[in-house]
Design a protein around this motif. Structure first.
Motif, PDB file in Angstrom:
ATOM      1  N   SER A 146      13.493  17.746  59.199  1.00  0.00           N
ATOM      2  CA  SER A 146      13.001  18.200  60.581  1.00  0.00           C
ATOM      3  C   SER A 146      11.544  19.081  61.179  1.00  0.00           C
ATOM      4  CB  SER A 146      13.982  18.721  61.254  1.00  0.00           C
ATOM      5  OG  SER A 146      14.387  20.372  60.885  1.00  0.00           O
ATOM      6  N   VAL A 147      11.297  19.463  60.316  1.00  0.00           N
ATOM      7  CA  VAL A 147      10.004  20.344  59.831  1.00  0.00           C
ATOM      8  C   VAL A 147       8.988  19.537  60.768  1.00  0.00           C
ATOM      9  CG1 VAL A 147       9.049  22.305  59.329  1.00  0.00           C
ATOM     10  CG2 VAL A 147      11.221  22.371  59.157  1.00  0.00           C
ATOM     11  N   THR A 200      16.514  12.562  66.500  1.00  0.00           N
ATOM     12  CA  THR A 200      16.013  12.185  65.061  1.00  0.00           C
ATOM     13  C   THR A 200      16.277  13.463  64.457  1.00  0.00           C
ATOM     14  OG1 THR A 200      13.684  12.163  65.301  1.00  0.00           O
ATOM     15  CG2 THR A 200      14.951  10.670  65.868  1.00  0.00           C
ATOM     16  N   PHE A 201      15.921  15.017  64.477  1.00  0.00           N
ATOM     17  CA  PHE A 201      15.750  16.044  63.659  1.00  0.00           C
ATOM     18  C   PHE A 201      16.616  15.768  62.824  1.00  0.00           C
ATOM     19  CE2 PHE A 201      13.286  17.986  67.936  1.00  0.00           C
ATOM     20  CZ  PHE A 201      11.918  17.669  67.871  1.00  0.00           C
ATOM     21  N   ASP A 202      17.899  15.611  63.389  1.00  0.00           N
ATOM     22  CA  ASP A 202      18.561  16.311  62.029  1.00  0.00           C
ATOM     23  C   ASP A 202      19.251  15.218  61.298  1.00  0.00           C
ATOM     24  OD1 ASP A 202      19.510  18.229  63.237  1.00  0.00           O
ATOM     25  OD2 ASP A 202      20.884  17.129  64.264  1.00  0.00           O
ATOM     26  N   PHE A 203      18.562  13.614  61.054  1.00  0.00           N
ATOM     27  CA  PHE A 203      17.988  13.086  60.338  1.00  0.00           C
ATOM     28  C   PHE A 203      16.943  13.313  59.070  1.00  0.00           C
ATOM     29  CE2 PHE A 203      17.833   9.132  63.465  1.00  0.00           C
ATOM     30  CZ  PHE A 203      19.491   9.243  64.151  1.00  0.00           C
ATOM     31  N   GLY A 204      17.878  12.580  57.443  1.00  0.00           N
ATOM     32  CA  GLY A 204      17.013  12.917  56.499  1.00  0.00           C
ATOM     33  C   GLY A 204      15.591  11.823  56.511  1.00  0.00           C
ATOM     34  N   PHE A 205      15.064  11.803  55.329  1.00  0.00           N
ATOM     35  CA  PHE A 205      13.697  10.970  55.313  1.00  0.00           C
ATOM     36  C   PHE A 205      14.067   9.921  56.004  1.00  0.00           C
ATOM     37  CE2 PHE A 205      12.699  15.113  53.160  1.00  0.00           C
ATOM     38  CZ  PHE A 205      11.199  15.570  54.082  1.00  0.00           C
ATOM     39  N   ILE A 206      13.560   9.262  56.033  1.00  0.00           N
ATOM     40  CA  ILE A 206      13.626   7.641  55.835  1.00  0.00           C
ATOM     41  C   ILE A 206      12.388   6.719  56.043  1.00  0.00           C
ATOM     42  CG2 ILE A 206      15.402   7.249  57.044  1.00  0.00           C
ATOM     43  CD1 ILE A 206      13.743   7.087  59.506  1.00  0.00           C
ATOM     44  N   PHE A 207      11.959   5.287  55.759  1.00  0.00           N
ATOM     45  CA  PHE A 207      11.449   4.779  55.613  1.00  0.00           C
ATOM     46  C   PHE A 207       9.740   4.756  54.426  1.00  0.00           C
ATOM     47  CE2 PHE A 207      13.409   2.966  59.305  1.00  0.00           C
ATOM     48  CZ  PHE A 207      14.142   1.943  58.552  1.00  0.00           C
ATOM     49  N   ASP A 208       9.310   5.153  55.177  1.00  0.00           N
ATOM     50  CA  ASP A 208       7.766   5.036  54.534  1.00  0.00           C
ATOM     51  C   ASP A 208       7.592   6.823  54.324  1.00  0.00           C
ATOM     52  OD1 ASP A 208       7.360   6.268  57.232  1.00  0.00           O
ATOM     53  OD2 ASP A 208       5.234   6.187  57.556  1.00  0.00           O
ATOM     54  N   ASP A 209       8.678   7.739  55.041  1.00  0.00           N
ATOM     55  CA  ASP A 209       8.119   8.961  53.902  1.00  0.00           C
ATOM     56  C   ASP A 209       8.900   8.929  52.949  1.00  0.00           C
ATOM     57  OD1 ASP A 209       8.953  10.163  57.169  1.00  0.00           O
ATOM     58  OD2 ASP A 209      10.743  10.277  57.366  1.00  0.00           O
TER      59      ASP A 209
END
Length: 124
Positions: free
Chosen positions: A86-87, A34-43
């Motif tokens: 990712s950070v 999941t580190f390569d994913f963008g911001f999702i849902f509650d992010d």
């Protein structure tokens, strides 16, 4: 309460570090994809659109937000690395591992003080 040597105690120091290492490794492997994913849902409301992440005063965050610990943590991450998904994920996993370890150590400490027979005696 009977005294036990440190080696015979519930999970000596060596076993504790082994358990923490295994939990940390399994957690890292579980989330690594999941580190390569963008911001999702509650992010979006908690990170991307959160005004308080850009506020550099801890007092302002503490007084203005009910979830001030996570907001301060995310504010620190933002101030050091910007909006890098990712950070944020890695820092939040790290924070959860620390919290899990602290809860484990508190519970371990509490249960070491309980006599082995106290639970059985309480059932009578």
């Amino acid at each position: 309460m009977k005294e036990t040597p440190e080696n015979d105690s519930f999970l000596g120091n060596g076993a504790l570090w082994s358990i923490f290492a295994v939990v940390a490794f399994v957690t890292y492997k579980a989330y690594a994809k999941t580190f390569d994913f963008g911001f999702i849902f509650d992010d979006h409301p908690t990170i991307v659109n959160n005004f308080f992440l850009k506020v550099q005063s801890s007092k302002d965050i503490f007084l203005a937000h009910s979830r001030w610990v996570s907001t301060m943590w995310n504010s620190f991450t933002y101030s050091q690395f910007g909006f890098v998904p990712s950070v944020f994920r890695k820092h939040n996993i790290f924070l959860h591992l620390i919290n899990s370890a602290l809860i484990f150590l508190v519970l371990k400490s509490l249960f070491q003080k309980v006599d082995d027979d106290s639970f059985i005696m309480g059932l009578d």
